[in-house]
Design a protein around this motif. Structure first.
Motif, PDB file in Angstrom:
ATOM      1  N   PRO A  21     -52.067 -42.386 -89.621  1.00  0.00           N
ATOM      2  CA  PRO A  21     -51.225 -42.935 -90.684  1.00  0.00           C
ATOM      3  C   PRO A  21     -50.618 -44.300 -90.367  1.00  0.00           C
ATOM      4  O   PRO A  21     -50.369 -45.097 -91.262  1.00  0.00           O
ATOM      5  N   ASN A  22     -50.364 -44.566 -89.085  1.00  0.00           N
ATOM      6  CA  ASN A  22     -49.823 -45.871 -88.681  1.00  0.00           C
ATOM      7  C   ASN A  22     -50.187 -46.135 -87.233  1.00  0.00           C
ATOM      8  O   ASN A  22     -50.734 -45.268 -86.533  1.00  0.00           O
ATOM      9  N   GLY A  23     -49.879 -47.346 -86.789  1.00  0.00           N
ATOM     10  CA  GLY A  23     -50.258 -47.742 -85.437  1.00  0.00           C
ATOM     11  C   GLY A  23     -49.566 -46.961 -84.352  1.00  0.00           C
ATOM     12  O   GLY A  23     -50.151 -46.692 -83.295  1.00  0.00           O
ATOM     13  N   ASN A  24     -48.305 -46.593 -84.579  1.00  0.00           N
ATOM     14  CA  ASN A  24     -47.589 -45.809 -83.583  1.00  0.00           C
ATOM     15  C   ASN A  24     -48.270 -44.467 -83.358  1.00  0.00           C
ATOM     16  O   ASN A  24     -48.468 -44.030 -82.218  1.00  0.00           O
ATOM     17  N   ALA A  25     -48.653 -43.812 -84.448  1.00  0.00           N
ATOM     18  CA  ALA A  25     -49.353 -42.524 -84.332  1.00  0.00           C
ATOM     19  C   ALA A  25     -50.695 -42.702 -83.630  1.00  0.00           C
ATOM     20  O   ALA A  25     -51.103 -41.863 -82.808  1.00  0.00           O
ATOM     21  N   ALA A  26     -51.378 -43.808 -83.931  1.00  0.00           N
ATOM     22  CA  ALA A  26     -52.673 -44.074 -83.295  1.00  0.00           C
ATOM     23  C   ALA A  26     -52.513 -44.281 -81.792  1.00  0.00           C
ATOM     24  O   ALA A  26     -53.288 -43.740 -80.987  1.00  0.00           O
ATOM     25  N   MET A  27     -51.511 -45.070 -81.390  1.00  0.00           N
ATOM     26  CA  MET A  27     -51.304 -45.341 -79.966  1.00  0.00           C
ATOM     27  C   MET A  27     -50.824 -44.086 -79.229  1.00  0.00           C
ATOM     28  O   MET A  27     -51.226 -43.834 -78.087  1.00  0.00           O
ATOM     29  N   THR A  28     -49.986 -43.293 -79.877  1.00  0.00           N
ATOM     30  CA  THR A  28     -49.515 -42.052 -79.262  1.00  0.00           C
ATOM     31  C   THR A  28     -50.683 -41.097 -79.033  1.00  0.00           C
ATOM     32  O   THR A  28     -50.788 -40.461 -77.975  1.00  0.00           O
ATOM     33  N   ALA A  29     -51.577 -41.012 -80.006  1.00  0.00           N
ATOM     34  CA  ALA A  29     -52.746 -40.133 -79.881  1.00  0.00           C
ATOM     35  C   ALA A  29     -53.678 -40.633 -78.788  1.00  0.00           C
ATOM     36  O   ALA A  29     -54.248 -39.832 -78.034  1.00  0.00           O
ATOM     37  N   PHE A  86     -41.192 -43.895 -91.305  1.00  0.00           N
ATOM     38  CA  PHE A  86     -42.102 -44.939 -90.847  1.00  0.00           C
ATOM     39  C   PHE A  86     -43.541 -44.580 -91.211  1.00  0.00           C
ATOM     40  O   PHE A  86     -43.927 -43.415 -91.140  1.00  0.00           O
ATOM     41  N   GLY A  87     -44.302 -45.570 -91.566  1.00  0.00           N
ATOM     42  CA  GLY A  87     -45.705 -45.333 -91.890  1.00  0.00           C
ATOM     43  C   GLY A  87     -46.398 -46.615 -92.284  1.00  0.00           C
ATOM     44  O   GLY A  87     -45.823 -47.705 -92.184  1.00  0.00           O
ATOM     45  N   ALA A  88     -47.628 -46.500 -92.727  1.00  0.00           N
ATOM     46  CA  ALA A  88     -48.362 -47.665 -93.209  1.00  0.00           C
ATOM     47  C   ALA A  88     -47.607 -48.292 -94.375  1.00  0.00           C
ATOM     48  O   ALA A  88     -47.030 -47.584 -95.200  1.00  0.00           O
ATOM     49  N   VAL A  89     -47.606 -49.618 -94.431  1.00  0.00           N
ATOM     50  CA  VAL A  89     -46.804 -50.285 -95.462  1.00  0.00           C
ATOM     51  C   VAL A  89     -47.235 -49.879 -96.868  1.00  0.00           C
ATOM     52  O   VAL A  89     -46.396 -49.730 -97.763  1.00  0.00           O
ATOM     53  N   GLY A 106     -44.583 -49.261 -89.553  1.00  0.00           N
ATOM     54  CA  GLY A 106     -44.425 -48.856 -88.159  1.00  0.00           C
ATOM     55  C   GLY A 106     -44.111 -49.996 -87.216  1.00  0.00           C
ATOM     56  O   GLY A 106     -43.530 -49.783 -86.148  1.00  0.00           O
ATOM     57  N   ALA A 107     -44.451 -51.215 -87.600  1.00  0.00           N
ATOM     58  CA  ALA A 107     -44.214 -52.371 -86.729  1.00  0.00           C
ATOM     59  C   ALA A 107     -42.748 -52.556 -86.399  1.00  0.00           C
ATOM     60  O   ALA A 107     -42.406 -53.104 -85.346  1.00  0.00           O
ATOM     61  N   ALA A 108     -41.856 -52.124 -87.288  1.00  0.00           N
ATOM     62  CA  ALA A 108     -40.419 -52.339 -87.078  1.00  0.00           C
ATOM     63  C   ALA A 108     -39.713 -51.116 -86.501  1.00  0.00           C
ATOM     64  O   ALA A 108     -38.485 -51.103 -86.385  1.00  0.00           O
ATOM     65  N   GLN A 109     -40.463 -50.104 -86.111  1.00  0.00           N
ATOM     66  CA  GLN A 109     -39.849 -48.848 -85.672  1.00  0.00           C
ATOM     67  C   GLN A 109     -38.919 -49.030 -84.480  1.00  0.00           C
ATOM     68  O   GLN A 109     -37.804 -48.488 -84.452  1.00  0.00           O
TER      69      GLN A 109
END
Length: 231
Positions: A146-154, A34-37, A9-12
């Motif tokens: 599942p990844n940081g983007n999903a965590a921040m969006t939530a 995108f997801g956890a590595v 997700g870091a490179a999304q």
């Protein structure tokens, strides 16, 4: 032609920022996942169609040694720090040292994080919580995604005071509704190099190699820097 890409997700933000021009230039469709590595690695190993990967340097090296990636195809996008976020409009929290970080985490009403056993940042955060003596104290306040983007969006959707997020700064910077307050402090931080490489069973190896060059070329340096990648 479709180009299948598995990415942490870091490179999304970088991948999505370059997709349209690349698709127009090469008459193709980039299909990113995108997801956890760790999850992206597992998808590759399970046989899912994939032309190129963007994962942590450690995993790229391992997969190359195992024969899953083309030797010599790997190129680094840059280094990403792990940071702390709050909801937009909320007062910032102090995270300048271990004591401040412990106090901020202990006072939070919810801690939003990427997968604690599959993602680069999540594995590190789990270790930080244990080091701070907060792993059991915060167990019922941790919201894992599942990844940081999903965590921040939530977290942005949940809103409200007292919520804290912790993940790669790239996943914080491009998520609306959250604000980066700082990197994890010295002794608790994590700096991760993300690298792109071509899969040995790529259906479009030449096109995959070209997208690796696009992701890591000097022309994309400004986008990578704006997204949170450093040298």
């Amino acid at each position: 032609m479709e180009l299948h890409l598995f990415s942490g997700g870091a490179a999304q933000a970088v991948v999505n920022g370059l997709r349209s021009d690349f698709e127009a230039t090469h008459t193709c469709t980039v299909v990113p996942t995108f997801g956890a590595v760790g999850t992206m690695r597992d998808k590759l190993l399970a046989g899912a169609p994939c032309d190129l990967l963007v994962l942590s340097q450690v995993l790229i090296d391992q997969l190359t040694q195992q024969g899953h990636l083309v030797p010599g195809s790997a190129q680094a996008l840059g280094r990403v720090e792990t940071g702390v976020a709050v909801c937009a409009g909320s007062p910032p929290v102090a995270v300048h040292d271990g004591d401040a970080l412990r106090a901020a985490f202990q006072a939070c009403t919810g801690l939003y994080v990427p997968h604690l056993t599959q993602s680069t940042a999540g594995i590190h955060i789990a270790g930080v919580l244990k080091k701070l003596g907060l792993d059991e104290i915060l167990a019922d306040r941790i919201h894992e995604f599942p990844n940081g983007n999903a965590a921040m969006t939530a977290m942005a959707k949940a809103g409200g005071p007292g919520l804290i997020g912790c993940t790669q700064v790239t996943e914080i910077r491009y998520t609306p509704g959250v604000t980066l307050v700082g990197d994890l402090p010295s002794g608790y931080g994590l700096s991760t190099v993300y690298t792109a490489a071509v899969c040995t069973r790529a259906a479009a190896p030449d096109l995959a190699a070209e997208f690796v060059r696009t992701l890591t070329a000097p022309a994309s340096a400004a986008l990578r820097a704006a997204s949170g990648f450093g040298v």
